[in-house]
Design an enzyme around this catalytic site. Structure first.
Site, PDB file in Angstrom:
ATOM      1  NE  ARG A 112      37.324 -34.339   6.465  1.00  0.00           N
ATOM      2  CZ  ARG A 112      36.661 -33.347   5.882  1.00  0.00           C
ATOM      3  NH1 ARG A 112      36.075 -33.548   4.721  1.00  0.00           N
ATOM      4  NH2 ARG A 112      36.575 -32.149   6.436  1.00  0.00           N
ATOM      5  CG  ASN A 150      37.880 -32.282   0.445  1.00  0.00           C
ATOM      6  OD1 ASN A 150      37.193 -31.605  -0.318  1.00  0.00           O
ATOM      7  ND2 ASN A 150      37.710 -32.262   1.765  1.00  0.00           N
ATOM      8  CD  GLU A 151      37.777 -28.923   3.598  1.00  0.00           C
ATOM      9  OE1 GLU A 151      36.908 -28.022   3.486  1.00  0.00           O
ATOM     10  OE2 GLU A 151      37.786 -29.771   4.518  1.00  0.00           O
ATOM     11  CD  GLU A 313      33.627 -28.408   1.043  1.00  0.00           C
ATOM     12  OE1 GLU A 313      33.407 -28.082   2.237  1.00  0.00           O
ATOM     13  OE2 GLU A 313      34.321 -29.387   0.726  1.00  0.00           O
ATOM     14  CD1 TRP A 321      31.678 -32.493  10.829  1.00  0.00           C
ATOM     15  CD2 TRP A 321      33.492 -33.321  11.847  1.00  0.00           C
ATOM     16  NE1 TRP A 321      32.714 -32.436   9.929  1.00  0.00           N
ATOM     17  CE2 TRP A 321      33.851 -32.940  10.530  1.00  0.00           C
ATOM     18  CE3 TRP A 321      34.468 -33.873  12.666  1.00  0.00           C
ATOM     19  CZ2 TRP A 321      35.133 -33.099  10.030  1.00  0.00           C
ATOM     20  CZ3 TRP A 321      35.751 -34.030  12.176  1.00  0.00           C
ATOM     21  CH2 TRP A 321      36.084 -33.647  10.859  1.00  0.00           C
ATOM     22  CD  GLU A 363      31.178 -33.481   6.714  1.00  0.00           C
ATOM     23  OE1 GLU A 363      32.222 -32.842   6.879  1.00  0.00           O
ATOM     24  OE2 GLU A 363      30.651 -33.640   5.591  1.00  0.00           O
TER      25      GLU A 363
END
Length: 685
Positions: A112, A150-151, A313, A321, A363
């Protein structure tokens, strides 16, 4: 007023990925969430190929079916724009969207955040998917807000695709106007780096000895931040225009990003991803480590952006991971403790990551509330307890602001410059952590405040509420910041500086003036000599007045010379060739004081300076607490709520001098009482 989450009720929930599960599980999952007191989920942030399975072909049926079930159970939803994971059809057809390492290696599809923020076609496609989703979901009764991407800047915060080099060049042309100005700012006359054509200018590329131009490196970080904000703004502007009745946020605080500016320009409030066990698997190496309690420092930084914020989160189990980040399972009670750690520091919305542990992908060991088997476990029970507690007391917590009397100052310039410059960058985080430990163990709530260029005089109004400002090692110190601190001190505040203060300007040039530069007069001293002390055979020590024991002066030493008759020497070096020279001074300016410590800070000197500053816990006359308990206070005009959080696996004995009410259990407490291991109390003060 800084952006802040503004709610009338407390929202609790979990991150959910309907695309990961058989549709037969949806109704049961949502039903069990409601039974646990949950009322909010986050979806969609990694589902681009479901919303747009082929270029230009949009499909919303899958998520529409899921949202119908959410409506049935009155479950509210945060929708994510899916731009953190561009689909395979996109990266295959448009490989120029991919990110590239400094060495020229392309990061391909399969993880990602493998894209860059500068590719024109990627920006076009991101805008299109955002607009299509916003138009489809703008009036959806379940959706209350949007998460952008996201992030941002997680996994990687450097970008070297060809489009990034071109964008950097445009950014520099806008900032400097001419190559002459650029050459001056970057000091390119050194080592014959002078540029005579814009095509010669790039982001940092591999260099001999891995030592790029430091002024170029600083501007690169500034560019990456601006470019990231531009990427987020593209989506934020579309969401504002198409879905004006739904709020906009994004999650996480990561490197090379001015999150304060991003929030001001784009977001309704900042959101965070809270994983306290990162501080357990990456602990500080100093004395009396804070471990998961150290995460309160990170939450304090979020609170500086949005005094009331969301945690999208919240850690709910062991994490990792398949190839890194091996975090053990939280002990019984720790998940609840960490949830209230977020709430104590200003969170008015908390979602656990995640509802159920993924059975596929990278994950599979980043555990959610539910395990793979989907049967009851202790994490489900613990999350359900929190959900029920917040149904009872959430409305009394929501909207209240964290109260602190001390602030630690930070700024992006020194953070980014210090990544390369080890003559100051290696000092800041250990010194900050030492101060935070001293304040935590003294039960003194603390804020983090980021000094922002051009806004210093505005910030001065906010800073007057603090008795003390701690600015450990501001090597880059702007004249406007120095003027702000001067006024703050004149009005009665106290400032604490450490070594390496004020010797650089905003371009990272060393000033041709006595140190500490623009605050030399304010401090009443000059640095007559300096030296690194890391790696020396014998640590350097300092003798403080009226103390028989010696204090360490770690990492770097400024040897001071007094230049004002208002200065008092509080300590002198007790060893090395500068024995007897001033190491700690205080200067009275107007109604306030300025302290200068000629070294990095450790826990012992920070604790001693707290005593010198006469800063005590706001609960000093109210109760007595052991070191293991953190104090946080959230208040409004009606009442103060005191959060007590026990980070120990042992009971904590607490002596209450005043009878009080504990809200979570609805009990009355007085005298000597015990808080269970990893326990939490919310007390009415």
């Amino acid at each position: 007023m800084r952006n802040a989450l503004d709610l009338k009720r407390f929202y609790m929930g979990a991150c959910y990925y309907p695309e990961h599960w058989d549709e037969a599980l949806w109704a049961d999952d949502l039903g069990r969430m409601k039974e646990m007191g949950f009322d909010l989920i986050r979806i969609g942030e990694f589902a681009w190929s479901i919303f747009e399975p082929q270029e230009g072909q949009f499909s919303f049926e899958f998520f529409d079916r899921f949202l119908e079930q959410a409506i049935t159970l009155d479950m509210k939803v945060i929708m994510g724009t899916p731009t953190a994971t561009p689909p395979a059809w996109l990266t295959h057809k448009y490989p120029e969207v991919l990110n590239v390492s400094m060495e020229g290696t392309t990061y391909h599809h399969g993880q990602r955040r493998h894209y860059n923020y500068s590719s024109p076609i990627y920006l076009e496609l991101c805008a299109r998917i955002t607009r299509e989703m916003a138009q489809h979901y703008k009036d959806h009764p379940a959706i209350i807000g949007w998460q952008i991407d996201n992030e941002l800047n997680c996994e990687t915060n450097v970008f070297y695709a060809e489009a990034d080099h071109l964008a950097f060049r445009r950014w520099l042309q806008q900032k400097y106007g001419t190559l002459e100005s650029l050459n001056q700012a970057w000091g390119t006359v050194f080592w014959n780096q002078t540029y005579d054509h814009w095509d010669q200018v790039h982001l940092i590329r591999p260099t001999v000895s891995d030592s790029p131009n430091p002024h170029q490196a600083l501007d690169e970080k500034r560019f990456i931040s601006d470019n990231t904000i531009s990427f987020a703004k593209l989506q934020g502007d579309i969401l504002r225009a198409e879905a004006p009745n739904q709020w906009v946020t994004t999650n996480g605080l990561f490197g090379h990003l001015d999150s304060h500016r991003m929030s001001d320009e784009i977001l309704d409030f900042m959101s965070y991803d809270s994983y306290p066990q990162f501080s357990t698997i990456y602990p500080d190496s100093g004395e009396q480590p804070l471990l998961d309690r150290k995460w309160s420092l990170s939450l304090s930084n979020v609170r500086d952006i949005s005094p009331n914020f969301a945690v999208l989160e919240q850690q709910s189990g062991p994490g990792g991971w398949v190839n890194r980040m091996q975090m053990p399972s939280p002990h019984p009670g720790q998940m609840r403790l960490w949830t209230y750690q977020s709430i104590a520091h200003g969170a008015d919305m908390v979602l656990y990551f995640r509802w159920r542990t993924a059975t596929i992908g990278t994950e599979i060991y980043w555990h959610g509330i539910n395990d793979y088997h989907n049967q009851p476990n202790r994490r489900v029970a613990e999350a359900g307890l929190v959900g029920k507690e917040l149904q009872k007391v959430g409305e009394r917590i929501v909207g209240k602001r964290y109260v602190a009397q001390v602030a630690m100052l930070r700024d992006y310039d020194n953070e980014w410059d210090g990544e390369l410059d080890q003559w100051h960058g290696s000092l800041t985080r250990p010194s900050e952590l030492s101060w935070f430990k001293a304040l935590q163990y003294a039960h003194i709530p603390t804020d983090v405040v980021t000094v922002r260029p051009g806004a210093e005089m505005v910030q001065l109004q906010d800073l007057t509420k603090y008795q003390v400002l701690i600015y450990p090692h501001p090597a880059i110190l702007r004249e406007d910041t120095a003027a702000m601190l001067q006024k703050y001190v004149e009005n009665g505040g106290s400032v604490v500086f450490g070594c390496r203060t004020g010797y650089k300007n905003e371009s990272g040039h060393c000033r041709m003036q006595p140190l500490p530069g623009p605050v030399a007069e304010l401090s009443g001293i000059q640095v007559e000599d300096f030296t690194m002390v890391n790696g020396t055979a014998t640590p350097v020590s300092v003798q403080l007045n009226q103390h028989t024991n010696l204090f360490d002066a770690p990492s770097f030493n400024d040897i001071l010379r007094v230049h004002a008759d208002t200065v008092k020497v509080l300590g002198t070096y007790a060893s090395s060739y500068y024995k007897g020279k001033p190491a700690l001074t205080v200067n009275r300016v107007g109604e306030g004081k300025v302290y200068y410590w000629g070294a990095a800070f450790d826990l012992s000197i920070a604790a001693q300076l707290l005593s010198e500053l006469q800063i005590v816990s706001p609960l000093k006359n109210w109760c007595e607490l052991p070191d293991t308990v953190e104090v946080a206070i959230r208040a409004d005009d009606q009442e103060e709520l005191v959060f007590l959080l026990n980070y120990s696996s042992e009971e904590a004995e607490i002596k209450l001098h005043v009878p009080t009410e504990e809200l979570l259990q609805g009990s009355k407490l007085q005298g000597t009482v015990t808080l269970e291991p990893y326990g939490v109390w919310v007390l009415k003060k």
